[in-house]
Design a protein around this motif. Structure first.
Motif, PDB file in Angstrom:
ATOM      1  N   ALA A  90     -39.167  20.379 -94.237  1.00 25.58           N
ATOM      2  CA  ALA A  90     -39.363  21.413 -95.268  1.00 25.58           C
ATOM      3  C   ALA A  90     -39.207  20.794 -96.646  1.00 25.58           C
ATOM      4  N   GLU A  91     -40.211  21.036 -97.498  1.00 28.00           N
ATOM      5  CA  GLU A  91     -40.210  20.499 -98.854  1.00 28.00           C
ATOM      6  C   GLU A  91     -40.177  21.616 -99.887  1.00 28.00           C
ATOM      7  N   TYR A  92     -39.689  21.277-101.062  1.00 28.35           N
ATOM      8  CA  TYR A  92     -39.853  22.225-102.155  1.00 28.35           C
ATOM      9  C   TYR A  92     -41.291  22.114-102.653  1.00 28.35           C
ATOM     10  N   ASP A  93     -41.708  23.007-103.557  1.00 31.50           N
ATOM     11  CA  ASP A  93     -43.128  23.218-103.775  1.00 31.50           C
ATOM     12  C   ASP A  93     -43.863  22.094-104.493  1.00 31.50           C
ATOM     13  N   ALA A  94     -43.196  21.004-104.827  1.00 31.11           N
ATOM     14  CA  ALA A  94     -43.923  19.835-105.325  1.00 31.11           C
ATOM     15  C   ALA A  94     -44.963  19.370-104.309  1.00 31.11           C
ATOM     16  N   ALA A  95     -44.671  19.542-103.022  1.00 31.59           N
ATOM     17  CA  ALA A  95     -45.623  19.127-101.998  1.00 31.59           C
ATOM     18  C   ALA A  95     -46.946  19.878-102.122  1.00 31.59           C
ATOM     19  N   TRP A  96     -46.902  21.104-102.625  1.00 39.01           N
ATOM     20  CA  TRP A  96     -48.092  21.928-102.762  1.00 39.01           C
ATOM     21  C   TRP A  96     -48.686  21.894-104.166  1.00 39.01           C
TER      22      TRP A  96
ATOM     23  N   ALA B   3     -43.255  24.976 -92.972  1.00 37.08           N
ATOM     24  CA  ALA B   3     -42.241  25.676 -93.749  1.00 37.08           C
ATOM     25  C   ALA B   3     -42.659  25.716 -95.212  1.00 37.08           C
ATOM     26  N   VAL B   4     -42.448  26.870 -95.845  1.00 30.71           N
ATOM     27  CA  VAL B   4     -42.670  26.987 -97.281  1.00 30.71           C
ATOM     28  C   VAL B   4     -41.422  27.574 -97.926  1.00 30.71           C
TER      29      VAL B   4
ATOM     30  N   GLN C 171     -54.563  22.274 -88.903  1.00 30.02           N
ATOM     31  CA  GLN C 171     -55.601  22.019 -87.906  1.00 30.02           C
ATOM     32  C   GLN C 171     -55.623  23.098 -86.833  1.00 30.02           C
ATOM     33  N   ASP C 172     -54.458  23.639 -86.534  1.00 27.63           N
ATOM     34  CA  ASP C 172     -54.362  24.777 -85.628  1.00 27.63           C
ATOM     35  C   ASP C 172     -54.632  26.044 -86.439  1.00 27.63           C
ATOM     36  N   PRO C 173     -55.668  26.823 -86.126  1.00 24.71           N
ATOM     37  CA  PRO C 173     -55.989  27.999 -86.935  1.00 24.71           C
ATOM     38  C   PRO C 173     -54.918  29.079 -86.890  1.00 24.71           C
ATOM     39  N   HIS C 174     -54.008  28.991 -85.937  1.00 26.49           N
ATOM     40  CA  HIS C 174     -52.932  29.976 -85.852  1.00 26.49           C
ATOM     41  C   HIS C 174     -51.561  29.290 -85.867  1.00 26.49           C
ATOM     42  N   ARG C 175     -51.468  28.190 -86.605  1.00 24.13           N
ATOM     43  CA  ARG C 175     -50.177  27.505 -86.718  1.00 24.13           C
ATOM     44  C   ARG C 175     -49.166  28.442 -87.374  1.00 24.13           C
ATOM     45  N   PRO C 176     -47.973  28.606 -86.790  1.00 25.79           N
ATOM     46  CA  PRO C 176     -46.971  29.472 -87.412  1.00 25.79           C
ATOM     47  C   PRO C 176     -46.495  28.907 -88.752  1.00 25.79           C
ATOM     48  N   VAL C 177     -46.213  29.803 -89.673  1.00 26.42           N
ATOM     49  CA  VAL C 177     -45.677  29.434 -90.985  1.00 26.42           C
ATOM     50  C   VAL C 177     -44.354  30.161 -91.171  1.00 26.42           C
ATOM     51  N   TRP C 178     -43.330  29.408 -91.526  1.00 24.54           N
ATOM     52  CA  TRP C 178     -41.991  29.947 -91.731  1.00 24.54           C
ATOM     53  C   TRP C 178     -41.715  30.011 -93.228  1.00 24.54           C
ATOM     54  N   LEU C 179     -41.532  31.212 -93.738  1.00 25.89           N
ATOM     55  CA  LEU C 179     -41.050  31.387 -95.106  1.00 25.89           C
ATOM     56  C   LEU C 179     -39.548  31.145 -95.065  1.00 25.89           C
ATOM     57  N   GLN C 180     -39.182  29.871 -95.201  1.00 27.88           N
ATOM     58  CA  GLN C 180     -37.830  29.421 -94.879  1.00 27.88           C
ATOM     59  C   GLN C 180     -36.849  29.649 -96.018  1.00 27.88           C
ATOM     60  N   GLU C 181     -37.340  29.706 -97.225  1.00 26.76           N
ATOM     61  CA  GLU C 181     -36.501  30.043 -98.379  1.00 26.76           C
ATOM     62  C   GLU C 181     -37.289  30.939 -99.314  1.00 26.76           C
TER      63      GLU C 181
ATOM     64  N   CYS D 164     -29.805  33.840-100.470  1.00 23.56           N
ATOM     65  CA  CYS D 164     -28.963  33.287 -99.440  1.00 23.56           C
ATOM     66  C   CYS D 164     -28.002  34.378 -98.968  1.00 23.56           C
ATOM     67  N   SER D 165     -27.074  34.063 -98.090  1.00 20.56           N
ATOM     68  CA  SER D 165     -26.205  35.093 -97.533  1.00 20.56           C
ATOM     69  C   SER D 165     -25.194  35.600 -98.563  1.00 20.56           C
ATOM     70  N   HIS D 166     -24.408  34.702 -99.149  1.00 23.05           N
ATOM     71  CA  HIS D 166     -23.314  35.096-100.039  1.00 23.05           C
ATOM     72  C   HIS D 166     -23.453  34.425-101.406  1.00 23.05           C
ATOM     73  N   ASP D 167     -22.971  35.121-102.418  1.00 26.55           N
ATOM     74  CA  ASP D 167     -22.919  34.533-103.752  1.00 26.55           C
ATOM     75  C   ASP D 167     -22.055  33.277-103.759  1.00 26.55           C
ATOM     76  N   VAL D 168     -22.290  32.414-104.734  1.00 26.65           N
ATOM     77  CA  VAL D 168     -21.409  31.272-104.975  1.00 26.65           C
ATOM     78  C   VAL D 168     -20.219  31.757-105.800  1.00 26.65           C
ATOM     79  N   ASP D 169     -19.040  31.438-105.348  1.00 25.69           N
ATOM     80  CA  ASP D 169     -17.818  31.837-106.055  1.00 25.69           C
ATOM     81  C   ASP D 169     -17.809  31.213-107.449  1.00 25.69           C
TER      82      ASP D 169
END
Length: 419
Positions: free
Chosen positions: A190-196, A216-217, A252-262, A299-304
């Motif tokens: 998984a990369e940050y959006d510089a890859a795109w 992953a995006v 290449q797979d027309p139905h490759r799953p894409v995970w909106l990971q963040e 994310c789940s919890h705030d940063v203290d």
């Protein structure tokens, strides 16, 4: 191989409420259980967790057994609450901080993508983590690391520069180690959006869409989207869905799953009072993308706020406060999850394809970034209700490819500009 998606998963990137990711230093399973209870209370089904690489592998030939045991204990505690767990390995980079082991830095400075001994150490580490979790039924798989591509070039202050060919070779080697440790699980990178979006970045869209079990995006509107178009714009609401569809141009797979990971609602780009609305709009847009594996909120919890030196926006990204109170974005996500589970219907194919005139290796890809011609044409089509997807120019006349993806109309950026 095509992987059928029945219904998308909904989860969260786990940021411990006590001590942030430094909690591995004085791991408290009871505190983790309290966090997991609050996450499960939102109706989510999985979380993504982040071991800190230097703490788990402080020496190239030492992977701390106690640290691995603590990770397994966290995964088991999640399973007791009905939560599956995806684990990131090489942390790597988190919330503006780098975490590299001392055996890659200063007097031992070595390129983490090309040095043979470093890669061997990485393989051993990832294989060990995967192997320790391979028999856990709620273990989803390993992501190599969090946005580790940021180490490979600008704007990192001390990058380990590589070529696209070296990036691809590294990805395949370390993913093979994950597979050796836990065969058949969901192993990916998984990369940050510089890859795109970033011209000449060594990690490429084709690598993201072709290497690993899923694509992953990571969608962040502080990348210029909210600043340029506004927080309540089509571009901001649709940014995550845009990345999902953009990735399909290279698959290449027309139905490759894409995970909106963040994806998250960063203040002040998204005002706190608008976070719930942004969350609902983002999830709704993503659910209109065929072949979506799932949505994992950051994310789940705030940063203290007792912890120093984070960028301001990092402190308030949580769905929950540090004392387990649900925030507006958390309520809206929980509502969206409940609604999707009760009434989800697979989205119809996106029949209109916007042609992306780039070579498959895409060295120049800033046209896809906010402000770029392709980005703006895609958003104009979206605003007009067209539900576009992205198509490489080399496939524009390939009827077999178009049919496999359900595309019946092909338009160019110039067509949109003239309309």
């Amino acid at each position: 191989m095509t992987n059928a998606i029945d219904a998308p998963r909904f989860g969260v990137n786990y940021t411990p409420s006590k001590g942030w990711f430094h909690h591995w230093l004085d791991f408290d399973l009871d505190a983790v259980r309290a966090d997991l209870d609050s996450i499960a209370g939102l109706g989510l089904d999985h979380l993504r967790v982040f071991p800190l690489w230097p703490l788990f592998q402080p020496n190239r030939t030492l992977i701390r057994p106690r640290a691995v045991e603590q990770l397994v204990a966290l995964v088991d505690a999640a399973g007791e609450r009905g939560l599956d767990v995806a684990v990131d390995g090489l942390q790597g980079h988190l919330s503006s901080f780098d975490f590299l082991p001392s055996w890659t830095a200063t007097w031992h400075r070595r390129n983490i993508f090309t040095d043979p001994e470093v890669i061997e150490g990485q393989e051993n580490y990832l294989r060990t983590l995967a192997g320790a979790l391979a028999e856990r039924p709620n273990f989803l798989g390993l992501t190599i690391g969090n946005e580790i591509n940021q180490f490979s070039g600008d704007p990192h202050p001390d990058p380990d520069r590589i070529t696209p060919e070296q990036a691809a070779a590294w990805l395949r080697r370390v993913l093979a180690a994950c597979e050796q440790g836990a065969p058949g699980r969901l192993h990916l990178h998984a990369e940050y959006d510089a890859a795109w979006y970033q011209d000449d970045h060594p990690f490429t869209p084709a690598q993201a869409a072709r290497i690993g079990a899923v694509t992953a995006v990571h969608s962040w509107v502080f990348n210029g989207t909210a600043q340029r178009y506004g927080a309540k714009s089509t571009a901001s609401d649709q940014h995550a869905a845009y990345l999902v569809e953009l990735s399909k141009a290279w698959a290449q797979d027309p139905h490759r799953p894409v995970w909106l990971q963040e994806v998250g609602a960063p203040a002040p780009h998204i005002a706190p009072e608008a976070a719930g609305e942004f969350t609902a709009a983002t999830v709704a847009a993503a659910l209109d993308c065929p072949d979506l594996w799932g949505v994992t909120w950051w994310c789940s919890h705030d940063v203290d706020r007792s912890l120093a030196d984070f960028p301001e926006l990092e402190y308030s990204l949580g769905l929950l406060t540090n004392d387990q109170q649900v925030k507006p974005a958390g309520r809206r996500l929980a509502g969206a999850v409940a609604e999707a589970r009760s009434s989800f219907r697979k989205p119809l194919p996106r029949t209109t394809a916007l042609v992306l005139d780039l070579p498959v290796d895409a060295p120049k890809r800033s046209t896809c970034a906010p402000g770029g011609a392709f980005f703006e044409a895609f958003m104009r089509l979206t605003a007009d209700g067209a539900r576009p997807t992205a198509l490489l120019a080399e496939h524009a006349a390939d009827q077999q490819h178009l049919t496999a993806r359900g595309i019946t109309e092909v338009v160019t950026v110039e067509d949109v500009d003239r309309s």
